[in-house]
Design a protein around this motif. Structure first.
Motif, PDB file in Angstrom:
ATOM      1  N   PHE A  46       0.840  -1.104   0.053  1.00  0.00           N
ATOM      2  CA  PHE A  46       0.046  -0.161   0.067  1.00  0.00           C
ATOM      3  C   PHE A  46       0.824   1.388   0.159  1.00  0.00           C
ATOM      4  CE2 PHE A  46      -2.921  -3.112   2.033  1.00  0.00           C
ATOM      5  CZ  PHE A  46      -4.055  -2.766   1.064  1.00  0.00           C
ATOM      6  N   THR A  47       0.292   2.244  -0.904  1.00  0.00           N
ATOM      7  CA  THR A  47       0.978   3.431  -0.657  1.00  0.00           C
ATOM      8  C   THR A  47       0.598   4.376   0.720  1.00  0.00           C
ATOM      9  OG1 THR A  47      -0.448   4.729  -1.966  1.00  0.00           O
ATOM     10  CG2 THR A  47       1.079   3.476  -3.230  1.00  0.00           C
ATOM     11  N   ILE A  48       1.515   5.227   0.770  1.00  0.00           N
ATOM     12  CA  ILE A  48       1.029   6.159   1.993  1.00  0.00           C
ATOM     13  C   ILE A  48      -0.070   7.005   1.750  1.00  0.00           C
ATOM     14  CG2 ILE A  48       1.953   8.164   3.268  1.00  0.00           C
ATOM     15  CD1 ILE A  48       3.547   6.039   3.939  1.00  0.00           C
ATOM     16  N   VAL A  49      -0.408   7.331   0.612  1.00  0.00           N
ATOM     17  CA  VAL A  49      -1.930   8.017   0.268  1.00  0.00           C
ATOM     18  C   VAL A  49      -2.912   6.944   0.509  1.00  0.00           C
ATOM     19  CG1 VAL A  49      -3.178   8.843  -1.748  1.00  0.00           C
ATOM     20  CG2 VAL A  49      -0.620   9.423  -1.193  1.00  0.00           C
ATOM     21  N   GLU A  50      -2.777   5.747   0.126  1.00  0.00           N
ATOM     22  CA  GLU A  50      -3.673   4.715   0.295  1.00  0.00           C
ATOM     23  C   GLU A  50      -4.112   4.437   1.942  1.00  0.00           C
ATOM     24  OE1 GLU A  50      -3.358   1.917  -3.809  1.00  0.00           O
ATOM     25  OE2 GLU A  50      -2.199   1.673  -2.088  1.00  0.00           O
ATOM     26  N   LEU A  51      -3.000   4.397   2.551  1.00  0.00           N
ATOM     27  CA  LEU A  51      -2.999   4.214   3.732  1.00  0.00           C
ATOM     28  C   LEU A  51      -3.779   5.363   4.620  1.00  0.00           C
ATOM     29  CD1 LEU A  51       0.348   2.713   4.619  1.00  0.00           C
ATOM     30  CD2 LEU A  51      -1.922   1.334   4.877  1.00  0.00           C
ATOM     31  N   LEU A  52      -3.406   6.477   4.311  1.00  0.00           N
ATOM     32  CA  LEU A  52      -4.184   7.767   4.852  1.00  0.00           C
ATOM     33  C   LEU A  52      -5.502   7.737   4.345  1.00  0.00           C
ATOM     34  CD1 LEU A  52      -1.210  10.463   4.418  1.00  0.00           C
ATOM     35  CD2 LEU A  52      -2.156   9.266   6.629  1.00  0.00           C
ATOM     36  N   THR A  53      -6.002   7.362   3.252  1.00  0.00           N
ATOM     37  CA  THR A  53      -7.194   7.166   2.836  1.00  0.00           C
ATOM     38  C   THR A  53      -7.950   6.443   3.625  1.00  0.00           C
ATOM     39  OG1 THR A  53      -6.699   8.055   0.618  1.00  0.00           O
ATOM     40  CG2 THR A  53      -8.938   6.913   1.042  1.00  0.00           C
ATOM     41  N   VAL A  54      -7.555   5.393   3.912  1.00  0.00           N
ATOM     42  CA  VAL A  54      -8.534   4.342   4.791  1.00  0.00           C
ATOM     43  C   VAL A  54      -8.540   4.641   6.158  1.00  0.00           C
ATOM     44  CG1 VAL A  54      -8.311   1.798   5.613  1.00  0.00           C
ATOM     45  CG2 VAL A  54      -7.577   2.430   3.155  1.00  0.00           C
ATOM     46  N   MET A  55      -7.379   5.432   6.711  1.00  0.00           N
ATOM     47  CA  MET A  55      -7.547   5.737   8.030  1.00  0.00           C
ATOM     48  C   MET A  55      -8.239   6.764   8.094  1.00  0.00           C
ATOM     49  SD  MET A  55      -3.469   5.630   9.015  1.00  0.00           S
ATOM     50  CE  MET A  55      -3.489   6.335  10.523  1.00  0.00           C
ATOM     51  N   SER A  56      -8.525   7.806   7.278  1.00  0.00           N
ATOM     52  CA  SER A  56      -9.693   8.609   7.301  1.00  0.00           C
ATOM     53  C   SER A  56     -11.034   8.409   7.106  1.00  0.00           C
ATOM     54  CB  SER A  56      -9.181   9.679   6.080  1.00  0.00           C
ATOM     55  OG  SER A  56      -8.036  10.452   6.261  1.00  0.00           O
ATOM     56  N   ILE A  57     -11.099   7.199   6.563  1.00  0.00           N
ATOM     57  CA  ILE A  57     -12.425   6.623   6.334  1.00  0.00           C
ATOM     58  C   ILE A  57     -13.035   6.191   7.479  1.00  0.00           C
ATOM     59  CG2 ILE A  57     -13.866   4.915   5.147  1.00  0.00           C
ATOM     60  CD1 ILE A  57     -12.399   5.590   2.834  1.00  0.00           C
ATOM     61  N   ILE A  58     -11.915   5.394   8.379  1.00  0.00           N
ATOM     62  CA  ILE A  58     -12.085   4.886   9.715  1.00  0.00           C
ATOM     63  C   ILE A  58     -12.508   5.750  10.540  1.00  0.00           C
ATOM     64  CG2 ILE A  58     -11.151   3.501  11.672  1.00  0.00           C
ATOM     65  CD1 ILE A  58      -9.632   1.830   9.514  1.00  0.00           C
ATOM     66  N   VAL A  59     -11.707   7.142  10.791  1.00  0.00           N
ATOM     67  CA  VAL A  59     -12.017   7.933  11.704  1.00  0.00           C
ATOM     68  C   VAL A  59     -13.147   8.739  11.363  1.00  0.00           C
ATOM     69  CG1 VAL A  59     -11.214  10.375  12.442  1.00  0.00           C
ATOM     70  CG2 VAL A  59      -9.602   8.660  11.987  1.00  0.00           C
ATOM     71  N   VAL A  60     -13.755   8.809  10.176  1.00  0.00           N
ATOM     72  CA  VAL A  60     -15.272   9.444   9.920  1.00  0.00           C
ATOM     73  C   VAL A  60     -16.173   8.507  10.196  1.00  0.00           C
ATOM     74  CG1 VAL A  60     -16.650  10.006   8.014  1.00  0.00           C
ATOM     75  CG2 VAL A  60     -14.367  10.823   7.728  1.00  0.00           C
TER      76      VAL A  60
END
Length: 294
Positions: free
Chosen positions: A14-28
């Motif tokens: 996974f790229t950093i962008v993908e990881l950050l996107t997934v983490m953002s979705i979880i936080v939301v």
């Protein structure tokens, strides 16, 4: 010749962008779920509180069947000593020692009978004493009965620190260091009266409701002890229900419009301070339809 890499063995991370996107979705998603879960928890606690009031109501009816009437709720006992509605409710349902109410109870702060000669709730009661008891009408483990000192610490005013009250289910850390709810307030209707008039509150006393069916003085001294999770002194804020006008506005029935009448004018009312622990606010839970009015 160079070996050819097998595409099936190539692992793509996974790229950093993908990881950050997934983490953002979880936080939301967590942000959306937590308020909903809190509401579910608050609703469930409110249901528990209503169930507790219903259990107390059953106990009051059992007492009434045994003693031909509801327990008194006056602010004072027959000696003029401070022994309020919430305390008399606890004695009626559980007894002064949680072993049942004595059949000769006169609801005196001292625990003596009507003659003032017999202690009805002695330490280590005898078999004959216990046989004269009725109830308890709730199981001790489920009654939420606490001594006043367990709630308010040493700040119990003119009350006895060892007396029990029935507390609601909304527990918090109190001045005593213990975790309890707030006392359930109990008011008995005076069916000889027919008024529900806040305008006479200024001339009312603990023993004279000026024709009102309910006397707000019944638990006023207990309400005046304040909020036991706050520091005592000038910084402590009073309960809203300390204002008699608020008591009469919020206990007035909306069903009767030709004249002012309280809810349950022929029996009694019970009031829990609700989740915020403050009497006289919108989240109070009662054995009637509490309609919060400023």
């Amino acid at each position: 010749m160079k070996p050819v890499a097998n595409p099936a063995r190539t692992h793509r991370a996974f790229t950093i962008v993908e990881l950050l996107t997934v983490m953002s979705i979880i936080v939301v998603l967590i942000g959306l779920l937590v308020p909903a879960l809190n509401k579910v928890r608050q609703y469930a606690t409110g249901v528990r509180q209503m169930a507790q009031l219903q259990s107390i109501a059953v106990g009051i009816e059992l007492f009434s069947n045994e003693f031909s009437g509801y327990p008194d709720s006056g602010a004072l006992d027959s000696d003029g000593a401070a022994y309020c509605g919430a305390m008399k409710l606890s004695e009626a349902i559980m007894g002064r020692d949680l072993l049942g109410v004595h059949s000769n109870s006169a609801f005196r702060r001292s625990g003596l009978d009507s003659t003032g000669s017999l202690q009805l709730y002695p330490p280590n009661p005898s078999a004959s004493n216990l046989s004269a008891r009725k109830g308890p009408y709730l199981q001790a483990e489920n009654a939420n009965a606490y001594r006043l000192e367990s709630i308010y610490g040493s700040n119990v005013g003119s009350f006895l620190p060892s007396v029990f009250v029935l507390c609601d289910v909304f527990e918090r850390n109190m001045a005593s260091g213990q975790k309890t709810g707030m006392p359930i307030l109990y008011y008995k209707a005076n069916t000889a009266n027919n008024l529900h008039d806040p305008n006479v509150a200024s001339s009312m006393t603990a023993t004279d409701s000026r024709g009102n069916i309910y006397n707000y003085y019944d638990n006023q001294a207990l309400i005046a002890l304040g909020k036991p999770w706050e520091s005592s002194g000038a910084g402590q804020t009073p309960h809203n229900l300390a204002d008699p006008l608020r008591f009469y506005r919020n206990t007035r029935s909306e069903k009767i419009i030709t004249t002012a009448r309280p809810y349950r004018p022929d029996s009694y009312i019970l009031i829990s301070a609700g989740p915020d622990g403050e009497y006289g606010t919108a989240d109070d839970i009662c054995n009637f339809s509490w309609k919060y009015r400023e």
